[in-house]
Design an enzyme around this catalytic site. Structure first.
Site, PDB file in Angstrom:
ATOM      1  N   HIS A 277       0.826  -1.220   0.000  1.00  0.00           N
ATOM      2  CA  HIS A 277       0.000   0.000   0.000  1.00  0.00           C
ATOM      3  C   HIS A 277       0.853   1.260   0.000  1.00  0.00           C
ATOM      4  O   HIS A 277       0.748   2.085  -0.910  1.00  0.00           O
ATOM      5  CB  HIS A 277      -0.928   0.016   1.220  1.00  0.00           C
ATOM      6  CG  HIS A 277      -1.546   1.357   1.476  1.00  0.00           C
ATOM      7  ND1 HIS A 277      -2.589   1.853   0.725  1.00  0.00           N
ATOM      8  CD2 HIS A 277      -1.252   2.326   2.388  1.00  0.00           C
ATOM      9  CE1 HIS A 277      -2.916   3.058   1.156  1.00  0.00           C
ATOM     10  NE2 HIS A 277      -2.118   3.369   2.166  1.00  0.00           N
ATOM     11  N   GLU A 425     -22.930  18.527   7.566  1.00  0.00           N
ATOM     12  CA  GLU A 425     -21.962  19.616   7.444  1.00  0.00           C
ATOM     13  C   GLU A 425     -20.707  19.215   6.675  1.00  0.00           C
ATOM     14  O   GLU A 425     -20.215  19.980   5.840  1.00  0.00           O
ATOM     15  CB  GLU A 425     -21.560  20.130   8.843  1.00  0.00           C
ATOM     16  CG  GLU A 425     -22.662  20.825   9.601  1.00  0.00           C
ATOM     17  CD  GLU A 425     -23.541  19.875  10.390  1.00  0.00           C
ATOM     18  OE1 GLU A 425     -24.458  20.342  11.079  1.00  0.00           O
ATOM     19  OE2 GLU A 425     -23.306  18.642  10.308  1.00  0.00           O
ATOM     20  N   HIS A 476     -24.546  32.524  14.835  1.00  0.00           N
ATOM     21  CA  HIS A 476     -24.572  32.139  16.245  1.00  0.00           C
ATOM     22  C   HIS A 476     -23.131  31.967  16.728  1.00  0.00           C
ATOM     23  O   HIS A 476     -22.728  30.917  17.209  1.00  0.00           O
ATOM     24  CB  HIS A 476     -25.380  30.856  16.452  1.00  0.00           C
ATOM     25  CG  HIS A 476     -26.824  30.978  16.062  1.00  0.00           C
ATOM     26  ND1 HIS A 476     -27.224  31.305  14.786  1.00  0.00           N
ATOM     27  CD2 HIS A 476     -27.960  30.829  16.797  1.00  0.00           C
ATOM     28  CE1 HIS A 476     -28.548  31.342  14.731  1.00  0.00           C
ATOM     29  NE2 HIS A 476     -29.025  31.077  15.945  1.00  0.00           N
ATOM     30  N   ARG A 535     -26.157  36.152  16.332  1.00  0.00           N
ATOM     31  CA  ARG A 535     -27.597  35.897  16.453  1.00  0.00           C
ATOM     32  C   ARG A 535     -28.304  37.123  17.017  1.00  0.00           C
ATOM     33  O   ARG A 535     -29.431  37.438  16.641  1.00  0.00           O
ATOM     34  CB  ARG A 535     -27.840  34.704  17.380  1.00  0.00           C
ATOM     35  CG  ARG A 535     -29.325  34.427  17.646  1.00  0.00           C
ATOM     36  CD  ARG A 535     -29.497  33.253  18.603  1.00  0.00           C
ATOM     37  NE  ARG A 535     -30.894  32.911  18.785  1.00  0.00           N
ATOM     38  CZ  ARG A 535     -31.662  33.374  19.764  1.00  0.00           C
ATOM     39  NH1 ARG A 535     -31.160  34.224  20.662  1.00  0.00           N
ATOM     40  NH2 ARG A 535     -32.928  32.991  19.866  1.00  0.00           N
TER      41      ARG A 535
END
Length: 679
Positions: A277, A425, A476, A535
């Site tokens: 690998h 997200e 926020h 906010r």
């Protein structure tokens, strides 16, 4: 390649040439890794057949113009196998990967870094390496194609018409980001996205049986993908061809092709082991592989017949682009408005005077949260930038990140410019990277609560590394969000992103600064921008300006007389600039000479001239106080050893914003007291 019957001499010769071409790819990888004794030969050795068939027989591209708009896109999500891609680009005639570049694999200053980087190597579409990121980026590329095609194609002109292909491995499949992005790809019906899965059953730790035993095909079928299987990916060229043909015929959903491969194929002693690998084969095993595959050539050699066969891509690519350009010229005559918009997206050229669309504010304008002001500016920009597209991770109303004039991008309504990412997200971040890197004039925005950037930090880092213009609308942004408590209140986030290279962090305080932040974000085409937004409602402050934001830091008020230096400098950002301004007024009532500075973007301020920075923050004034509702880490750069940083160096709490500011000492009184200690 001409279609011939398997029994004809030309068919036999063609088949022999394919094998030789595939082995050329394998040995370019082996030789490059051996040459520097560093790299990953196993994946390119196993994936060479699918790489050859894909690039040589299916993909459309122009090697002499890697940025031709309507080219097919290819993403190597398993980025450690970079030599597969470099070898293919070399054979296809890309000037970015000469034999000298192959010899310089993973070395300082080379065009062949360890993992593919779009900004280093023309022909590389997106930066990959962290497993799974390429899956999200590929979804973004395919999304961009579907969206632009829906907006600009006409019944008589198909100007946007390309496929997005990717190769991903077991590690990519394990990472959560790949499932997030793949789920959306199916939901959006991205039929021109074709993923070839290098199903070799080997991980760094050993066989996939150690930790990965799920049925990947069934999972993707459940997600809504079309799933095909190639039982022999080592030399089953007809199987690979047929699978890609079938995948291209399915237009309503993306396709996953499971290709059973052998990592390190051809190596007598290391094939199908994790040892091949991420390690060079070693001289003895490299020679044994040459003997095993009947490869008599010296290192880095491309046989003449292979070279001749691949060289046709140069003329074919030029013809493809020339035909497309001629077609676009006709399109431009018939559809001038659409052509002008599409051209701006292709070139990235901003409309002259676009910034005049940004709203203007005065101290008399009503106060608003900067997330609301962001919404105003976002929609103003959308009206003049046709390439603006984006959305939120299931917080659209809270982030106020949506375009009022546009609908949602969905499978049946692909013209919409609002993207519904759901609570994904990380996938959102990587998808936006792909959108940004599809075309210079596409400007994706993504939104969530600032604290949830923790879920997407790896994708944001890739955006910064890739020089991708993504606008992050992060609302926020402090304890000012109130009762939701410490799990939702960012504290260390500003400091952590300020430490990240090639990203702008902008924390505007009011309307003018928010407009300035959008101007900066749009104009900085070579880096992403984070807009840190409140906010809570904030007033419009005297002295703020769009121009000041462009400099990152500037004076908003100073009662010192001409030629005099202030006694104390107060600095703030975002929602706390108001606190600094009010503290300044209190100190002035006591006869103090006070300068108030907005440090809206540390990065931009740091890029200003030494003279400008000295003008804003004169070095002889050591009485300095900063105020920001976040970690104080880093503020010593500006307040110095003698200054004071008012902030929060612990997690927040559940309470009203007003109570939290009082309890944590983020107040006018605290700033005034700190200033008095210094002057």
């Amino acid at each position: 390649m001409a279609k011939t019957t398997p029994s004809s001499p030309s068919a036999a010769a063609a088949a022999e040439l394919v094998v030789k071409s595939v082995n050329t790819i394998r040995f370019l990888a082996i030789d490059a890794v051996e040459n520097v004794k560093s790299g990953h030969p196993g994946m390119p050795m196993g994936c060479a057949p699918m790489g050859h068939v894909l690039f040589d027989e299916f993909m459309k591209f122009n090697p002499k113009n890697p940025y031709w708009f309507n080219r097919d896109r290819f993403v190597l999500s398993a980025g450690h196998g970079a030599m597969l891609l470099y070898g293919l680009l070399h054979l296809a005639g890309y000037d970015s990967v000469k034999v000298e570049d192959l010899k310089g694999l993973r070395q300082w200053g080379s065009k062949t870094p360890a993992h593919p980087e779009n900004f280093e190597t023309p022909g590389v579409e997106v930066t990959t390496g962290p497993l799974g990121q390429g899956v999200g980026s590929a979804v973004g590329l395919a999304l961009a194609e579907k969206h632009l095609g829906a907006r600009y194609n006409k019944p008589d002109f198909e100007m946007v018409d390309h496929y997005t292909y990717m190769i991903l491995g077991d590690g990519c499949q394990m990472e959560g980001i790949s499932n997030e992005a793949s789920s959306l790809a199916a939901h959006w019906g991205l039929g021109k996205l074709i993923a070839l899965y290098d199903d070799n059953h080997i991980t760094i730790d050993g066989d996939t049986d150690l930790a990965f035993t799920e049925d990947v095909g069934k999972r993707f079928e459940a997600l809504g993908w079309h799933v095909l299987t190639v039982a022999n990916g080592n030399d089953g060229y007809d199987e690979i061809r047929e699978a890609i043909k079938v995948a291209k015929s399915v237009t309503d959903k993306p396709t996953l092709i499971k290709v059973a491969t052998t990592i390190g194929f051809g190596s007598p002693n290391k094939a199908n082991t994790y040892g091949v690998h991420g390690n060079a084969l070693g001289p003895k095993e490299a020679e044994a592989t040459r003997q095993n595959l009947g490869w008599p050539y010296e290192t880095f050699h491309v046989p003449d017949d292979v070279k001749k066969h691949w060289s046709r891509h140069i003329s074919e690519g030029a013809e493809l682009e020339s035909a497309w350009n001629a077609k676009f010229a006709e399109y431009e005559k018939k559809y001038p408005k659409e052509a002008a918009e599409l051209k701006s997206i292709i070139t990235g050229e901003l409309p002259l005077g676009w910034e005049k669309a940004l709203p203007t504010y005065t101290p008399e304008s009503p106060g608003n949260p900067t997330r609301t002001l962001s919404h105003q500016n976002l929609n103003a920009v959308a009206a003049v930038l046709p390439g603006l597209i984006g959305g939120s991770a299931d917080l659209t109303a809270s982030n106020m990140a949506f375009l009022k004039s546009s609908g949602d991008f969905q499978k049946e309504t692909p013209t919409g410019r609002n993207l519904k990412f759901g609570a994904r997200e990380h996938g959102m971040g990587a998808i936006c990277n792909g959108v940004a890197l599809h075309s210079p004039g596409l400007v994706p925005f993504s939104a969530t609560y600032f604290v949830f950037t923790d879920y997407m930090r790896a994708a944001i880092r890739i955006a910064a590394l890739s020089k991708a213009r993504v606008v992050y609308i992060m609302t926020h942004d402090s304890i000012g969000l109130g009762e939701d408590g410490p799990t939702h209140q960012p504290v260390e986030h500003l400091a952590s992103f300020r430490a990240m290279p090639n990203i702008l962090v902008l924390r505007p305080a009011d309307g003018n600064e928010t407009a300035g932040a959008y101007k900066v974000a749009v104009e900085n085409a070579g880096r992403p921008s984070i807009l840190s937004l409140s906010r809570q409602k904030l007033p419009q402050l005297p002295g703020t300006s769009v121009e000041g934001v462009g400099r990152g830091g500037y004076v908003i008020s100073d009662n010192s007389k001409d030629g005099e230096k202030p006694e104390v400098i107060l600095m703030g950002t975002g929602s706390e600039l108001e606190i600094a301004a009010r503290a300044g007024e209190e100190l002035r009532k006591e006869g103090k000479k006070v300068r108030v500075v907005s440090l809206v973007s540390w990065e931009l301020f740091g890029e200003q001239s030494k003279e400008y920075k000295e003008m804003v923050l004169p070095s002889e004034v050591t009485a300095r106080v900063s105020v920001e509702a976040g970690s104080t880490f880093g503020w010593e750069r500006f307040v110095g050893l003698k200054g004071r940083a008012v902030g929060i160096d612990r997690f927040g709490a559940s309470a009203s914003a007003e109570r939290l500011y009082k309890e944590f000492g983020i107040t006018v009184e605290a700033v005034v007291a700190a200033a008095k200690e210094l002057c």
